[in-house]
Design a protein around this motif. Sequence first.
Motif, PDB file in Angstrom:
ATOM      1  N   ASP A  38      -4.013  -1.791  -5.911  1.00 23.50           N
ATOM      2  CA  ASP A  38      -4.895  -1.857  -7.089  1.00 23.50           C
ATOM      3  C   ASP A  38      -4.830  -3.246  -7.728  1.00 23.50           C
ATOM      4  O   ASP A  38      -5.852  -3.786  -8.179  1.00 23.50           O
ATOM      5  N   ASP A  39      -3.626  -3.813  -7.795  1.00 18.05           N
ATOM      6  CA  ASP A  39      -3.478  -5.170  -8.337  1.00 18.05           C
ATOM      7  C   ASP A  39      -4.314  -6.163  -7.525  1.00 18.05           C
ATOM      8  O   ASP A  39      -5.002  -7.029  -8.075  1.00 18.05           O
ATOM      9  N   PHE A  40      -4.228  -6.020  -6.199  1.00 15.65           N
ATOM     10  CA  PHE A  40      -4.945  -6.940  -5.313  1.00 15.65           C
ATOM     11  C   PHE A  40      -6.451  -6.866  -5.551  1.00 15.65           C
ATOM     12  O   PHE A  40      -7.129  -7.892  -5.683  1.00 15.65           O
ATOM     13  N   TRP A  41      -6.983  -5.644  -5.632  1.00 14.63           N
ATOM     14  CA  TRP A  41      -8.421  -5.510  -5.828  1.00 14.63           C
ATOM     15  C   TRP A  41      -8.830  -5.957  -7.222  1.00 14.63           C
ATOM     16  O   TRP A  41      -9.954  -6.456  -7.421  1.00 14.63           O
TER      17      TRP A  41
ATOM     18  N   ILE B 133       8.530 -14.760  -4.843  1.00 10.94           N
ATOM     19  CA  ILE B 133       7.608 -13.815  -4.204  1.00 10.94           C
ATOM     20  C   ILE B 133       7.095 -12.848  -5.262  1.00 10.94           C
ATOM     21  O   ILE B 133       7.883 -12.226  -5.979  1.00 10.94           O
ATOM     22  N   SER B 134       5.770 -12.726  -5.358  1.00 10.14           N
ATOM     23  CA  SER B 134       5.158 -11.778  -6.288  1.00 10.14           C
ATOM     24  C   SER B 134       4.794 -10.506  -5.535  1.00 10.14           C
ATOM     25  O   SER B 134       4.288 -10.563  -4.409  1.00 10.14           O
TER      26      SER B 134
ATOM     27  N   GLY C  18       0.826  -1.194   0.000  1.00  9.27           N
ATOM     28  CA  GLY C  18       0.000   0.000   0.000  1.00  9.27           C
ATOM     29  C   GLY C  18       0.864   1.249   0.000  1.00  9.27           C
ATOM     30  O   GLY C  18       2.063   1.201  -0.270  1.00  9.27           O
ATOM     31  N   ILE C  19       0.255   2.375   0.336  1.00 13.53           N
ATOM     32  CA  ILE C  19       0.974   3.650   0.368  1.00 13.53           C
ATOM     33  C   ILE C  19       1.930   3.666   1.563  1.00 13.53           C
ATOM     34  O   ILE C  19       1.551   3.324   2.683  1.00 13.53           O
TER      35      ILE C  19
ATOM     36  N   LYS D 124     -11.667  -8.697  -7.841  1.00 15.01           N
ATOM     37  CA  LYS D 124     -12.790  -8.461  -8.757  1.00 15.01           C
ATOM     38  C   LYS D 124     -12.863  -9.565  -9.809  1.00 15.01           C
ATOM     39  O   LYS D 124     -13.946 -10.057 -10.146  1.00 15.01           O
ATOM     40  N   ALA D 125     -11.712  -9.967 -10.329  1.00 10.74           N
ATOM     41  CA  ALA D 125     -11.678 -10.997 -11.367  1.00 10.74           C
ATOM     42  C   ALA D 125     -12.216 -12.328 -10.864  1.00 10.74           C
ATOM     43  O   ALA D 125     -12.824 -13.095 -11.612  1.00 10.74           O
ATOM     44  N   HIS D 126     -11.997 -12.599  -9.563  1.00 13.06           N
ATOM     45  CA  HIS D 126     -12.449 -13.866  -9.002  1.00 13.06           C
ATOM     46  C   HIS D 126     -13.745 -13.713  -8.211  1.00 13.06           C
ATOM     47  O   HIS D 126     -14.188 -14.651  -7.549  1.00 13.06           O
TER      48      HIS D 126
END
Length: 291
Positions: free
Chosen positions: A277-280, A271-272, A242-243, A284-286
């Motif tokens: 934003d990537d996480f959300w 480790i990725s 995060g920030i 959303k995709a799943h």
Amino acid sequence: MSEFWALDVETANTDLSSICQIGMVQFREGELVDSWSSLVNPGSYFDPYNVSIHGITESDVEGAPAFRDMFTTLTERLSGAVLVHHGHFDRTAFARCYDRFELDPIDCAWLDNTKVVRRTWSEFSQRGYGLKNLAKHFGIELDHHDALSDANAAAEIMVRAIAHSGKTIEEWLEAVRYRITNPDNPKDVRRDGEVDAPFFGEKIVFTGALAVKRSTAADVAQKLGFDVQNGVNKQTTFLCVGIQDTALLNGYEKSSKHRKAEALAEAGHEISFLSEDDFWSIAKAHDTGEV
């Protein structure tokens, strides 16, 4: 009580489809009623590190059946059963073999014994729930990393958990879906990932300020299948960043979690790194129902 099988596997190398030994025991009403074990020819190399753990060598499995060759035997025993395993390793190894040998998964209900233990005894809710430690605690004989001995120890621990909790094996299948919380530490966001979710077996850590409460993000990660950790270690596979508040970084540009994850990645650990934003986007995709 109830009836279940317990299973353990050993692998030849870091590829989890390289199963080289399987051990299984069946318990009914708290008593051992059947057992089965076999060496397995993984059709792959034996890493010296793995050999140092379980002692099985390439020469030991010469003439042993491959996983596909014993699949009918496994299916006959395990179809329709509750299958106890201690940690995600064994289930993931079976899943990798299904993919490798193009086999339909055995129709059984997998139950992770570590999740049962952590919900049964408060002293093991956060640590100390490894098989070796539990066997010592409960006085269970264990030849650790022999698959049959490990499977039997996992079953004995499950029998004790059923007796202590009063829950049947079927009730535990539902109970492990509910997360463990630590009311004494609101910063503790550890979660066990949901078993049938797409990221089951992966481990995620959050760092920095998020747009939502850390606990909310942890709940979403859990629904995606992630085990949520408080801190980065060698088992961590994802870091969500995060920030970063520079006032809290003691002169660094990145958090200590971020720096540790980068150091592990540089040392060869997979480790990725994700932005929030990537996480959300993943959530959303799943379609977790949270975004």
